[in-house]
Design an enzyme around this catalytic site. Structure first.
Site, PDB file in Angstrom:
ATOM      1  CE  LYS A   1     113.473  19.436 -36.773  1.00  0.00           C
ATOM      2  NZ  LYS A   1     114.751  19.358 -35.773  1.00  0.00           N
TER       3      LYS A   1
ATOM      4  CD  GLU B   1     116.591  13.553 -37.461  1.00  0.00           C
ATOM      5  OE1 GLU B   1     116.623  13.777 -36.299  1.00  0.00           O
ATOM      6  OE2 GLU B   1     116.777  13.801 -38.572  1.00  0.00           O
TER       7      GLU B   1
ATOM      8  CG  ASP C   1     114.441  17.002 -33.478  1.00  0.00           C
ATOM      9  OD1 ASP C   1     114.607  16.778 -34.615  1.00  0.00           O
ATOM     10  OD2 ASP C   1     114.546  18.363 -33.155  1.00  0.00           O
TER      11      ASP C   1
ATOM     12  NE  ARG D   1     122.657  12.982 -32.908  1.00  0.00           N
ATOM     13  CZ  ARG D   1     122.957  14.149 -32.160  1.00  0.00           C
ATOM     14  NH1 ARG D   1     123.636  13.830 -30.873  1.00  0.00           N
ATOM     15  NH2 ARG D   1     122.835  15.141 -32.489  1.00  0.00           N
TER      16      ARG D   1
ATOM     17  CG  ASP E   1     114.110  15.906 -38.211  1.00  0.00           C
ATOM     18  OD1 ASP E   1     113.304  15.434 -37.310  1.00  0.00           O
ATOM     19  OD2 ASP E   1     115.286  16.603 -37.645  1.00  0.00           O
TER      20      ASP E   1
ATOM     21  CE  LYS F   1     119.253  14.367 -40.723  1.00  0.00           C
ATOM     22  NZ  LYS F   1     119.352  15.250 -39.647  1.00  0.00           N
TER      23      LYS F   1
HETATM   24  N1  BES Z   1     117.850  18.061 -38.882  1.00  0.00           N
HETATM   25  C1  BES Z   1     118.112  18.525 -37.410  1.00  0.00           C
HETATM   26  C2  BES Z   1     119.237  19.395 -37.635  1.00  0.00           C
HETATM   27  C3  BES Z   1     118.837  20.830 -38.556  1.00  0.00           C
HETATM   28  C4  BES Z   1     118.604  22.080 -37.856  1.00  0.00           C
HETATM   29  C5  BES Z   1     119.106  21.067 -39.714  1.00  0.00           C
HETATM   30  C6  BES Z   1     118.256  23.171 -38.368  1.00  0.00           C
HETATM   31  C7  BES Z   1     118.908  21.960 -40.528  1.00  0.00           C
HETATM   32  C8  BES Z   1     118.643  23.076 -39.843  1.00  0.00           C
HETATM   33  C9  BES Z   1     118.658  17.425 -36.636  1.00  0.00           C
HETATM   34  O1  BES Z   1     118.097  16.204 -36.861  1.00  0.00           O
HETATM   35  C10 BES Z   1     118.115  17.885 -35.513  1.00  0.00           C
HETATM   36  O2  BES Z   1     116.996  17.952 -34.980  1.00  0.00           O
HETATM   37  N2  BES Z   1     119.163  18.071 -34.402  1.00  0.00           N
HETATM   38  C11 BES Z   1     118.968  18.510 -33.037  1.00  0.00           C
HETATM   39  C12 BES Z   1     119.832  17.658 -32.345  1.00  0.00           C
HETATM   40  C13 BES Z   1     119.493  17.741 -30.650  1.00  0.00           C
HETATM   41  C14 BES Z   1     118.183  17.227 -30.338  1.00  0.00           C
HETATM   42  C15 BES Z   1     120.653  16.839 -30.058  1.00  0.00           C
HETATM   43  C16 BES Z   1     119.367  20.110 -32.875  1.00  0.00           C
HETATM   44  O3  BES Z   1     120.470  20.158 -33.617  1.00  0.00           O
HETATM   45  O4  BES Z   1     118.531  20.544 -32.277  1.00  0.00           O
HETATM   46 ZN    ZN Z   2     117.128  15.935 -39.039  1.00  0.00          ZN
HETATM   47 ZN    ZN Z   3     116.078  16.101 -35.817  1.00  0.00          ZN
END
Ligand code: BES
Ligand code: ZN
Ligand code: ZN
Length: 480
Positions: free
Chosen positions: A257, A330, A328, A332, A250, A245
């Protein structure tokens, strides 16, 4: 830090020395009677590192009572190296002789690995680094059990980890998707693997809808990097493919976020990409006889003018449709395109690495990698776990039952990109599974990819987790 290997020498006058000895042989080392007595007391008090101040130089001694060196003893060696490094930094030492009296090559290598990895720093953005910079420059290993080749291989691995850390530590103000591919080009030139970088036009012609959707809010173009190491005499006829990835930042996109501080570390959202590049660098540099391909889809994720929005339906590289419910989620989206692109290699095995979900980090923290795989990967999973145990980048396998699939069913498209509150790491994996039709394991490294505080030889900031795992797995990989 320069490493050299020599055979054991009896005289090392005025040099800083670290003796790695056994309970049987440490008394035969060139210590005075008084010093031996002091060492005995320290060892009885379970002090792991005995320090002698010789005024012109320092002498350190570690006495090991281990009979064999399994995974936990090797990890202890790496951590011991971290404490030796702390000591020598206190004394501002620049060169060290390691005298190996243990005669165990695995233990010695683990020690040197820990020392080398500890010595990494990211100081690029300080205007004055003089006071901050570690002093250790030169390490001379005196041993009768290590071949120069073993140290060369270790150096390749350490270099791969450091390059991965460097990429993770770079902020978006430097490391855009384009820049990431340029950095990988430098790594390719140095190690001898090949790199092809697709720009936006090519990505459009490949109909990588997921990567393009995430990129819509960005002013910078996406990239898709294809790394390949295919040496003569490779053990595998079909390649192993690593997918990383590469979200260089992000923000969450328009689903910005939501919580305080949750964006602070998001420059590390390309940790998977960094590990894939670092691992292929190390594999090529060490000349491993294994055919590997790396696929890195890269972009930032931002709420720009034409950003993708919740409710959008995106057609992916393999033709499947996805209803976006949270921008968010993204990672996947772009990983899915890379996973279906991997199909054209007719791969033997595919592993993806991604800082994919907060849920994985919440579940096991920085202590391990959340792993899951499709049915066809069950043959490979044990050897991947074994490699993880060996290098202390351990895997925790999560359940991957079909039932989880119902959480990502959409009312209007083939899939939705959001699973709801439950089992967040698993539903992300289930989403990806729809884009695979080969043996595949998904590694969620959201917990260990970026370390908020100093963690022994793993350091602080980008850890490079995954590089040593993929290297060890590739090194041990056997075909039938
Ligand atoms: N990059 C984040 C995941 C992440 C969170 C990595 C904390 C490192 C530390 C990912 O893109 C994300 O935002 N995931 C969301 C998914 C949700 C919206 C389904 C998450 O984990 O909250
Ligand atoms: Zn991410
Ligand atoms: Zn994200």
């Amino acid at each position: 830090m320069k490493l050299e290997v020599k055979s054991l020498q009896s005289s090392n006058e005025n040099e800083n020395i670290f003796y790695l000895a056994t309970s049987e042989n440490y008394k035969k080392l060139p210590f005075s009677e008084q010093e031996i007595k002091f060492a005995e007391e320290q060892i009885a008090a379970e002090v792991p590192l005995v320090e002698f101040n010789r005024y012109t130089h320092k002498v350190y001694l570690h006495v090991s009572a281990e009979k064999t060196y399994g995974n936990s003893e090797l990890e202890k060696m790496r951590k011991l190296a971290f404490s030796v490094h702390t000591k020598i930094q206190e004394s501002k030492i620049s060169s060290l002789v390691i005298q190996d009296q243990l005669n165990n090559s695995d233990a010695l290598l683990a020690f040197v690995e820990g020392l080398s990895l500890t010595n990494y720093q990211f100081l690029k953005y300080f205007t004055d680094t003089k006071k901050k910079k570690y002093t250790l420059k030169q390490v001379s290993i005196q041993t009768n059990v290590l071949a120069k080749e073993a140290i060369d291989e270790l150096s390749a691995i350490v270099e791969g980890v450091k390059l991965a850390r460097e990429l993770v530590n770079e902020p978006l103000s430097y490391l855009t998707a384009q820049k990431l591919s340029e950095e990988i080009q430098k790594m390719a030139d140095d190690a001898g693997f090949t790199l092809e970088v697709f720009g936006k036009k090519k990505i459009e012609s490949l109909k990588m809808g997921g990567l393009l959707a995430v990129n819509k809010g960005s002013v910078d173009d996406p990239t898709f990097s294809v790394l390949e190491w295919n040496p003569k005499g490779a053990r595998n006829s079909k390649p192993i493919v690593f997918v990383g990835k590469g979200v260089v930042y992000d923000t969450g996109g328009v689903s910005l976020k939501p919580t305080k501080d949750s964006m602070d570390l998001m420059k590390s959202d390309m940790g998977g990409a960094a590990s894939v590049a670092g691992a292929i660098y190390a594999i090529a540099k060490a000349n491993l006889p294994i055919h590997v391909v790396g696929l890195i889809p890269a972009t930032d994720n931002r709420p720009g003018g034409n950003a993708y929005v919740p409710g959008d339906v995106v057609t992916m590289h393999n033709g499947k449709t996805v209803e976006v419910l949270n921008t968010d989620a993204e990672g996947r989206m772009l990983l899915a395109d890379a996973l279906s692109y991997a199909d054209r290699y007719n791969p033997e095995f595919v592993i993806d690495l991604a800082t994919l979900t907060g849920a994985a980090a919440v579940a096991i923290g920085k202590y391990g990698i959340v792993a899951m795989g499709n049915q066809a990967s069950q043959e490979n999973m044990p050897s991947l776990k074994k490699a993880g145990d060996r290098v202390h980048e351990r895997l925790v396998e999560f359940p991957f039952w079909d039932d989880f699939g119902e959480l990502i069913e959409s009312d209007i498209a083939d899939l939705k990109n959001l699973g709801g509150r439950d089992a967040g790491a698993i539903t992300a994996g289930k989403f990806l599974e729809h884009f695979t039709n080969y043996p595949w394991v998904h590694l969620d490294i959201a917990g260990p990819a970026f370390l908020g505080s100093m963690d022994s030889y793993r350091g602080k900031g980008g850890s490079g987790v995954g590089v040593r795992l993929l290297f060890e797995f590739s090194k041990q990989y056997q075909t039938e």
